[in-house]
Design a protein around this motif. Structure first.
Motif, PDB file in Angstrom:
ATOM      1  N   SER A 198       0.813  -1.221   0.000  1.00  8.16           N
ATOM      2  CA  SER A 198       0.000   0.000   0.000  1.00  8.16           C
ATOM      3  C   SER A 198       0.843   1.265   0.000  1.00  8.16           C
ATOM      4  N   ILE A 199       2.130   1.131   0.269  1.00  8.56           N
ATOM      5  CA  ILE A 199       3.032   2.277   0.339  1.00  8.56           C
ATOM      6  C   ILE A 199       3.621   2.561  -1.040  1.00  8.56           C
ATOM      7  N   ASP A 200       3.602   3.818  -1.448  1.00 10.71           N
ATOM      8  CA  ASP A 200       4.143   4.220  -2.740  1.00 10.71           C
ATOM      9  C   ASP A 200       5.661   4.017  -2.725  1.00 10.71           C
ATOM     10  N   ALA A 201       6.144   3.080  -3.532  1.00 11.53           N
ATOM     11  CA  ALA A 201       7.551   2.715  -3.496  1.00 11.53           C
ATOM     12  C   ALA A 201       8.461   3.837  -3.983  1.00 11.53           C
ATOM     13  N   ILE A 219      18.771 -12.632  -1.305  1.00 12.76           N
ATOM     14  CA  ILE A 219      18.187 -12.398  -2.610  1.00 12.76           C
ATOM     15  C   ILE A 219      16.702 -12.094  -2.438  1.00 12.76           C
ATOM     16  N   LEU A 220      16.255 -11.005  -3.057  1.00 11.86           N
ATOM     17  CA  LEU A 220      14.867 -10.551  -2.987  1.00 11.86           C
ATOM     18  C   LEU A 220      14.336 -10.514  -4.413  1.00 11.86           C
ATOM     19  N   ILE A 221      13.400 -11.422  -4.742  1.00 12.93           N
ATOM     20  CA  ILE A 221      12.969 -11.629  -6.121  1.00 12.93           C
ATOM     21  C   ILE A 221      11.495 -11.252  -6.279  1.00 12.93           C
ATOM     22  N   ASP A 222      11.168 -10.657  -7.411  1.00 16.54           N
ATOM     23  CA  ASP A 222       9.774 -10.384  -7.759  1.00 16.54           C
ATOM     24  C   ASP A 222       8.968 -11.683  -7.663  1.00 16.54           C
ATOM     25  N   GLY A 223       8.010 -11.712  -6.722  1.00 16.93           N
ATOM     26  CA  GLY A 223       7.244 -12.922  -6.483  1.00 16.93           C
ATOM     27  C   GLY A 223       6.184 -13.220  -7.514  1.00 16.93           C
ATOM     28  N   MET A 224       6.009 -12.341  -8.513  1.00 17.70           N
ATOM     29  CA  MET A 224       5.073 -12.597  -9.602  1.00 17.70           C
ATOM     30  C   MET A 224       5.806 -12.798 -10.935  1.00 17.70           C
ATOM     31  N   SER A 225       7.106 -13.026 -10.865  1.00 21.15           N
ATOM     32  CA  SER A 225       7.898 -13.167 -12.087  1.00 21.15           C
ATOM     33  C   SER A 225       7.893 -14.591 -12.626  1.00 21.15           C
ATOM     34  N   TYR A 226       7.613 -15.578 -11.768  1.00 22.32           N
ATOM     35  CA  TYR A 226       7.678 -16.997 -12.123  1.00 22.32           C
ATOM     36  C   TYR A 226       9.092 -17.410 -12.540  1.00 22.32           C
ATOM     37  N   ARG A 227      10.102 -16.675 -12.056  1.00 21.59           N
ATOM     38  CA  ARG A 227      11.480 -16.969 -12.463  1.00 21.59           C
ATOM     39  C   ARG A 227      12.392 -17.243 -11.269  1.00 21.59           C
ATOM     40  N   GLU A 228      11.808 -17.471 -10.108  1.00 21.41           N
ATOM     41  CA  GLU A 228      12.643 -17.635  -8.921  1.00 21.41           C
ATOM     42  C   GLU A 228      13.595 -18.823  -9.032  1.00 21.41           C
ATOM     43  N   GLU A 229      13.104 -19.948  -9.576  1.00 23.98           N
ATOM     44  CA  GLU A 229      13.937 -21.153  -9.633  1.00 23.98           C
ATOM     45  C   GLU A 229      15.213 -20.911 -10.429  1.00 23.98           C
ATOM     46  N   MET A 230      15.074 -20.369 -11.645  1.00 22.32           N
ATOM     47  CA  MET A 230      16.256 -20.120 -12.466  1.00 22.32           C
ATOM     48  C   MET A 230      17.170 -19.080 -11.822  1.00 22.32           C
ATOM     49  N   THR A 260       4.564  -6.845  -7.660  1.00 23.30           N
ATOM     50  CA  THR A 260       5.428  -6.566  -6.509  1.00 23.30           C
ATOM     51  C   THR A 260       6.485  -5.535  -6.892  1.00 23.30           C
ATOM     52  N   THR A 261       7.166  -4.998  -5.886  1.00 26.89           N
ATOM     53  CA  THR A 261       8.130  -3.928  -6.115  1.00 26.89           C
ATOM     54  C   THR A 261       9.444  -4.241  -5.418  1.00 26.89           C
ATOM     55  N   GLN A 262      10.550  -3.953  -6.119  1.00 27.10           N
ATOM     56  CA  GLN A 262      11.877  -4.077  -5.530  1.00 27.10           C
ATOM     57  C   GLN A 262      12.508  -2.680  -5.452  1.00 27.10           C
ATOM     58  N   LEU A 263      13.247  -2.426  -4.394  1.00 25.38           N
ATOM     59  CA  LEU A 263      13.833  -1.112  -4.137  1.00 25.38           C
ATOM     60  C   LEU A 263      15.352  -1.241  -4.148  1.00 25.38           C
ATOM     61  N   HIS A 264      16.023  -0.341  -4.880  1.00 23.96           N
ATOM     62  CA  HIS A 264      17.483  -0.381  -4.902  1.00 23.96           C
ATOM     63  C   HIS A 264      18.037   1.014  -5.150  1.00 23.96           C
ATOM     64  N   ASP A 265      18.709   1.542  -4.126  1.00 25.48           N
ATOM     65  CA  ASP A 265      19.441   2.802  -4.218  1.00 25.48           C
ATOM     66  C   ASP A 265      18.670   3.914  -4.924  1.00 25.48           C
ATOM     67  N   GLY A 266      17.502   4.229  -4.387  1.00 28.69           N
ATOM     68  CA  GLY A 266      16.763   5.390  -4.838  1.00 28.69           C
ATOM     69  C   GLY A 266      15.754   5.155  -5.927  1.00 28.69           C
ATOM     70  N   ALA A 324      12.601   2.422  -7.663  1.00 25.69           N
ATOM     71  CA  ALA A 324      11.688   1.296  -7.509  1.00 25.69           C
ATOM     72  C   ALA A 324      11.620   0.529  -8.827  1.00 25.69           C
ATOM     73  N   TYR A 325      11.576  -0.795  -8.730  1.00 19.24           N
ATOM     74  CA  TYR A 325      11.551  -1.656  -9.904  1.00 19.24           C
ATOM     75  C   TYR A 325      10.459  -2.710  -9.738  1.00 19.24           C
ATOM     76  N   SER A 326      10.094  -3.346 -10.851  1.00 16.81           N
ATOM     77  CA  SER A 326       9.347  -4.596 -10.816  1.00 16.81           C
ATOM     78  C   SER A 326      10.040  -5.545 -11.778  1.00 16.81           C
ATOM     79  N   ASN A 327       9.684  -6.847 -11.685  1.00 20.61           N
ATOM     80  CA  ASN A 327      10.335  -7.840 -12.545  1.00 20.61           C
ATOM     81  C   ASN A 327      11.854  -7.792 -12.361  1.00 20.61           C
ATOM     82  N   ALA A 328      12.294  -7.728 -11.104  1.00 19.99           N
ATOM     83  CA  ALA A 328      13.722  -7.610 -10.808  1.00 19.99           C
ATOM     84  C   ALA A 328      14.082  -8.467  -9.602  1.00 19.99           C
TER      85      ALA A 328
END
Length: 364
Positions: A23-26, A118-129, A157-163, A165-169
């Protein structure tokens, strides 16, 4: 934010980890963190619930800062993990490991303890690889992590890195510390005699259409003794399905029932996979035993960075043991978030409590 500013002097810390409600604006959170802590590296992701020093929450920001004097930290981001290959993921991990070697210098053998997050986009379906490629390239540095969540919406979902916000990361964090550390995982289920074979599925989207040559939702509901209309996240949490790999059982948790009667899964799935319906064991007792073991092994726990499956939170709520889980996590200084999946070593898992236990620094 005011509470974080009060407690964190950016000059004293090398890294800030942030786990925040969807709910928080990333983008706004990233901007505010940059203004509040200039020069302090930030990494994090959105959650399916937060584990805070005060207990379990669902609409907060939880942050932990690693002291500069005892933690050497490097981070990087793998963007567009849907387009990632094994080699590109491994190359990113090798570059980050080299960066850690550079900042650690010629340290004496055994003077530092290392781990990766490791923090992975949980809707990417790519965690295994992603996690298998990274773990292979880290060559012995233990890695653990969680799939970023979106509450119970399963949208984005959202990933945060050094200023930014990303998705699919995926965010990679490598740490060397003076503290003793150990990565861990624990679960609370036992297999039964009920077997379900995947007879038709869509592996790319992790959707199972048929189990035992019957509509998937109907076959699963019959196996756990309920009607198809009673299938909810609470029900999936109470009756997980597991696969046997190398003599051990691992969860392949169900995410939701789709309108056509198929089942979406949190983990990779394929035709011919044999699923075993599992029964839950005491969640608190299993987690307490593992945390007590870690406490003894490390000479006392300073902090546990924990990645706990959202289905375990739902199960704890359904069984009315959430206050006991909160008390246990407070007692052992667990901070982290509830996930759409957990990473341990080179594997992507479901319905586990995983993390890294950080002990108190040992002095001579």
């Amino acid at each position: 934010m005011a509470d974080l500013v009060t407690h964190i002097d950016p000059a004293l810390y090398s890294q800030l980890l942030v786990f925040f409600a969807p709910s928080i604006d990333a983008e706004e959170l990233a901007r505010e963190l940059g203004l509040a802590f200039p020069g302090l590296a930030v990494a994090g992701c959105s959650t399916a619930g937060e584990i805070t020093p005060d207990g379990i929450a669902t609409d907060t920001v939880v942050a932990m800062a690693m002291p500069r004097g005892s933690f050497r930290v490097v981070t990087d981001i793998i963007p567009d993990i849907r387009a990632m290959t094994v080699e590109s993921g491994a190359s990113a991990a090798r570059r980050l490991r080299a960066a850690l070697e550079r900042i650690c210098g010629n340290r004496a053998e055994g003077s530092g303890h290392r781990f990766g997050l490791i923090l992975i986009d949980g809707m990417s379906y790519r965690e295994e690889m992603c996690v298998s490629a990274v773990a292979m390239a880290l060559d012995g540095i233990p890695i653990v992590g969680g799939s970023a969540g979106d509450g119970l919406r399963f949208g984005a979902t959202t990933q945060l890195h050094d200023g930014h916000a990303y998705s699919n990361a995926a965010i990679l964090v490598l740490v060397e510390t003076n503290h003793p550390v150990e990565v861990f995982r624990t679960d609370n289920f036992s297999p039964t005699d009920h077997k379900l074979v995947v007879t038709r599925c869509d592996p790319e989207r992790r959707i199972v259409h048929e189990l035992n040559a019957e509509p998937a939702a109907q076959a699963y509901a019959a196996a756990v003794g309920v009607g198809p209309r009673e299938l909810t996240p609470m029900r999936f949490a109470a009756h997980p399905v597991v696969v046997r790999i190398g003599g051990n059982y691992y969860c392949r948790s169900i995410q939701r029932v789709n309108p056509d009667g198929s089942l979406s899964f949190f983990c990779a799935i394929d035709d011919g996979v044999v699923l075993t319906v599992a029964r839950p064991r005491d969640l608190v007792r299993s987690a307490e035993a593992e945390l007590a073991r870690l406490d003894q092994a490390l000479g006392g726990l300073d902090l546990v960075i924990g990645f706990d499956c959202v289905l375990r939170r739902l199960d704890a709520t359904r069984r009315r043991i959430r206050p006991r889980v909160e008390e246990l996590y407070r007692r052992h200084n667990v901070v982290g978030f509830f996930t759409y999946g957990e990473q341990f070593g080179g594997m992507h898992l479901n319905q586990t409590f995983s993390g890294v236990a950080i002990g108190r620094p040992r002095t001579t």
